[in-house]
Write a protein that holds these residues in place. Structure first.
Motif, PDB file in Angstrom:
ATOM      1  N   GLN A 143      12.101  14.364 -24.812  1.00 22.87           N
ATOM      2  CA  GLN A 143      12.165  14.114 -23.362  1.00 22.87           C
ATOM      3  C   GLN A 143      11.187  13.020 -22.937  1.00 22.87           C
ATOM      4  O   GLN A 143      11.348  12.407 -21.891  1.00 22.87           O
ATOM      5  N   LEU A 144      10.176  12.787 -23.771  1.00 22.05           N
ATOM      6  CA  LEU A 144       9.214  11.720 -23.464  1.00 22.05           C
ATOM      7  C   LEU A 144       9.616  10.402 -24.134  1.00 22.05           C
ATOM      8  O   LEU A 144       8.858   9.437 -24.130  1.00 22.05           O
ATOM      9  N   GLY A 145      10.785  10.407 -24.756  1.00 23.61           N
ATOM     10  CA  GLY A 145      11.297   9.164 -25.328  1.00 23.61           C
ATOM     11  C   GLY A 145      10.902   8.935 -26.783  1.00 23.61           C
ATOM     12  O   GLY A 145      11.155   7.859 -27.337  1.00 23.61           O
ATOM     13  N   LEU A 146      10.287   9.937 -27.398  1.00 20.93           N
ATOM     14  CA  LEU A 146       9.891   9.760 -28.800  1.00 20.93           C
ATOM     15  C   LEU A 146      11.070  10.048 -29.723  1.00 20.93           C
ATOM     16  O   LEU A 146      11.953  10.834 -29.398  1.00 20.93           O
ATOM     17  N   SER A 147      11.028   9.435 -30.874  1.00 18.79           N
ATOM     18  CA  SER A 147      12.006   9.709 -31.903  1.00 18.79           C
ATOM     19  C   SER A 147      11.434  10.832 -32.774  1.00 18.79           C
ATOM     20  O   SER A 147      10.311  10.723 -33.266  1.00 18.79           O
ATOM     21  N   VAL A 148      12.202  11.891 -32.955  1.00 19.17           N
ATOM     22  CA  VAL A 148      11.652  13.111 -33.576  1.00 19.17           C
ATOM     23  C   VAL A 148      12.607  13.651 -34.635  1.00 19.17           C
ATOM     24  O   VAL A 148      13.826  13.563 -34.475  1.00 19.17           O
ATOM     25  N   ARG A 149      12.061  14.199 -35.692  1.00 22.36           N
ATOM     26  CA  ARG A 149      12.866  14.933 -36.661  1.00 22.36           C
ATOM     27  C   ARG A 149      12.201  16.285 -36.926  1.00 22.36           C
ATOM     28  O   ARG A 149      10.981  16.355 -37.075  1.00 22.36           O
TER      29      ARG A 149
END
Ligand code: UDP
Length: 234
Positions: free
Chosen positions: A91-97
């Motif tokens: 939701q903060l625009g980070l790319s996450v796995r």
């Protein structure tokens, strides 16, 4: 601001995600923790996260249940948290796995070390679920193991206390907070700052821990900026 550490492993206890309700997930609290993680990324720091599950379930508190099964339940609880944290970060625009030590490929990637490192190099945040993937261990040990595998510079343990004390600060107003400790002291004095398996492992591997309070989530940024927060164990 230049980060003091290039690659960090952030260990979040399940409790840290529960907010004032004390159990389950409080999403506002999750967002409060995700914001400083975004700051770390903006500073150029690579971030992997290991989440606990104590806000839902702990195998060791399961009473008469078979311990292995109870620990399986605990590991599933960590996945709920991992997904919650991943959502907050996205939701903060980070790319996450999310990677789990127990395969559940419809939900998350399986843990693959080289893939995890690649994600970090590409600027993605990884959230590790299921701890070590084995019963009878804790997510502290999961954090230690993953930190060794991905060659993290430090483990940042964000907890409910602001460091390690010589006695219980809630019971003893004179209790003193250590600025620095060795793993040997943690082991010999049985200080409950991390579990003993994790302490012994990190002593052998030379992986330091910084233990600090998550009540002010900005401490995460202070820790990575090299400001004096919490207790350093090395
Ligand atoms: N757990 C496990 N193996 C692991 C990590 C965790 O079996 O490698 C289970 C265990 O039951 C544990 C629960 O998952 O009690 C939640 O993890 P932990 O107690 O470490 O969570 P925290 O206290 O950090 O919230």
């Amino acid at each position: 601001m230049t980060p003091k550490y290039k690659r960090v492993l952030l260990k979040l206890s399940g409790e840290a995600l529960a907010g004032s309700q004390g159990h389950g997930i409080d999403f506002d609290t999750v967002m409060d923790i995700c914001r400083p993680v975004k700051t770390l990324r903006d500073m150029g720091c690579e971030v992997a996260i290991v989440v606990g599950g104590g806000n839902f379930w702990r195998g060791r508190s399961s009473g008469k249940m078979d311990r292995t099964r109870a620990d399986h339940m605990g590991m599933l609880a960590t996945v709920i948290n991992a997904l919650g944290v991943a959502d907050g970060l996205e939701q903060l625009g980070l790319s996450v796995r999310v990677q789990t030590a127990i395969a559940m490929q419809e939900v998350a990637e399986p843990y693959i070390r080289n893939r995890a490192v690649r994600h970090l190099e590409k600027g993605r945040v990884i959230v590790f679920g299921c701890g070590t993937g084995n019963p009878f261990f804790s997510t502290d040990t999961g954090a230690a193991l993953r930190a060794a595998e991905i060659e993290a510079d430090i483990i940042l343990k964000a907890t409910m206390v602001d460091g390690v004390y010589d006695s219980d600060p809630k019971k003893n107003p004179e209790a003193k907070r250590y600025e620095e400790l060795t793993f040997m002291e943690v082991l010999n004095q049985n200080l409950g700052v991390m579990d003993m398996t994790a302490a012994s492992f990190c002593k052998d591997r030379g992986i330091p821990w910084l233990v600090f309070s998550i009540e002010d989530p900005e401490n995460i940024v202070r820790a990575v900026s090299g400001e004096a927060v919490g207790t350093l164990v090395k």
